[in-house]
Design a protein around this motif. Structure first.
Motif, mmCIF file in Angstrom:
data_model
loop_
_atom_site.group_PDB
_atom_site.id
_atom_site.type_symbol
_atom_site.label_atom_id
_atom_site.label_comp_id
_atom_site.label_asym_id
_atom_site.label_seq_id
_atom_site.Cartn_x
_atom_site.Cartn_y
_atom_site.Cartn_z
ATOM 1 N N GLU A 105 0.496 -1.036 -0.241
ATOM 2 C CA GLU A 105 0.556 -0.351 -0.192
ATOM 3 C C GLU A 105 0.971 1.019 0.151
ATOM 4 O OE1 GLU A 105 -3.599 1.861 2.644
ATOM 5 O OE2 GLU A 105 -1.927 0.136 3.663
ATOM 6 N N GLU A 106 2.039 1.088 0.506
ATOM 7 C CA GLU A 106 2.658 2.210 1.343
ATOM 8 C C GLU A 106 3.328 2.821 -0.040
ATOM 9 O OE1 GLU A 106 2.849 -0.695 3.241
ATOM 10 O OE2 GLU A 106 1.528 0.874 4.737
ATOM 11 N N GLU A 107 3.675 1.257 -1.140
ATOM 12 C CA GLU A 107 4.703 1.457 -2.310
ATOM 13 C C GLU A 107 3.645 2.426 -3.384
ATOM 14 O OE1 GLU A 107 8.028 -1.725 -1.814
ATOM 15 O OE2 GLU A 107 5.844 -2.151 -3.023
ATOM 16 N N TYR A 108 2.574 2.141 -3.274
ATOM 17 C CA TYR A 108 1.392 2.348 -4.745
ATOM 18 C C TYR A 108 1.405 4.052 -3.721
ATOM 19 C CZ TYR A 108 -2.631 2.481 -7.017
ATOM 20 O OH TYR A 108 -3.580 2.990 -8.016
ATOM 21 N N ARG A 109 1.254 4.495 -2.643
ATOM 22 C CA ARG A 109 0.665 5.367 -2.123
ATOM 23 C C ARG A 109 1.706 6.396 -3.584
ATOM 24 N NH1 ARG A 109 0.894 5.629 2.812
ATOM 25 N NH2 ARG A 109 -1.017 4.686 2.730
ATOM 26 N N GLU A 110 2.748 6.174 -2.755
ATOM 27 C CA GLU A 110 4.807 6.559 -2.969
ATOM 28 C C GLU A 110 4.409 6.900 -4.267
ATOM 29 O OE1 GLU A 110 7.244 8.994 -1.967
ATOM 30 O OE2 GLU A 110 6.060 8.544 -0.926
ATOM 31 N N MET A 111 4.541 5.596 -5.564
ATOM 32 C CA MET A 111 4.229 5.966 -6.775
ATOM 33 C C MET A 111 2.603 7.084 -6.939
ATOM 34 S SD MET A 111 3.795 3.404 -9.814
ATOM 35 C CE MET A 111 1.347 3.307 -9.020
ATOM 36 N N LEU A 113 1.779 9.533 -5.440
ATOM 37 C CA LEU A 113 1.911 10.707 -5.164
ATOM 38 C C LEU A 113 2.934 11.939 -6.119
ATOM 39 C CD1 LEU A 113 1.912 10.328 -1.307
ATOM 40 C CD2 LEU A 113 0.125 11.913 -2.614
ATOM 41 N N LYS A 114 4.223 10.751 -6.626
ATOM 42 C CA LYS A 114 5.115 10.956 -8.022
ATOM 43 C C LYS A 114 4.665 10.913 -9.329
ATOM 44 C CE LYS A 114 8.805 9.354 -4.355
ATOM 45 N NZ LYS A 114 9.886 8.618 -4.967
ATOM 46 N N GLY A 115 3.474 10.649 -9.155
ATOM 47 C CA GLY A 115 2.822 11.200 -10.296
ATOM 48 C C GLY A 115 2.410 9.735 -11.210
ATOM 49 N N GLY A 116 2.187 8.395 -11.074
ATOM 50 C CA GLY A 116 2.284 7.730 -11.422
ATOM 51 C C GLY A 116 2.885 6.513 -12.396
#
Length: 130
Positions: A105-111, A113-116
């Motif tokens: 979940e954290e990795e997905y959220r970070e990705m 937030l950085k534009g996909g």
């Protein structure tokens, strides 16, 4: 006459079109049934018995039981209906999306937030053969 579907050439993309809608009708109806608390309880008590009440394919039932949401989508599931399975399991949509990408979940959220995801190398299948 079959419709031309140029979007079939986009890797990793399942478009919920009329063909997918027909294929996944009962799968999506099952998902919508999970909006009622009594149905969620019946499903959680005995997933197989509840799924057997629906005229879904065995592949669809197996995909649901293994929580393979990508496979559910290939088999006609609409992500907005499939979200009912995640909600029944106590998952957020973000947690579900992360699991579908192989990320936490954290990795997905970070990705996100950085534009996909980068579109590089992910545009069209026909580009890979060149």
């Amino acid at each position: 006459m079959a419709l031309e579907k140029p979007y079939k050439d986009i890797p990793g993309t399942t478009i919920f079109d009329s063909e997918q809608s027909r294929k996944g009708y009962h799968l999506n109806q099952f998902c919508m049934s999970l909006m009622k608390a009594e149905n969620r309880e019946r499903f959680k008590a005995n997933e197989r018995a509840y799924l057997d009440e629906w005229p879904m394919t065995e592949e669809q039932k197996q995909a649901v039981m293994s929580r393979d949401l990508n496979r559910c989508m290939e088999l006609g599931g609409n992500i907005y209906f499939l979200a009912k399975i995640g909600a029944t399991d106590g998952l957020s949509f973000q947690q579900m999306a992360g699991s579908m990408t192989g990320m936490t979940e954290e990795e997905y959220r970070e990705m996100m937030l950085k534009g996909g995801r980068s579109p590089e190398g992910n545009r069209y299948l026909h580009e890979k053969s060149k």
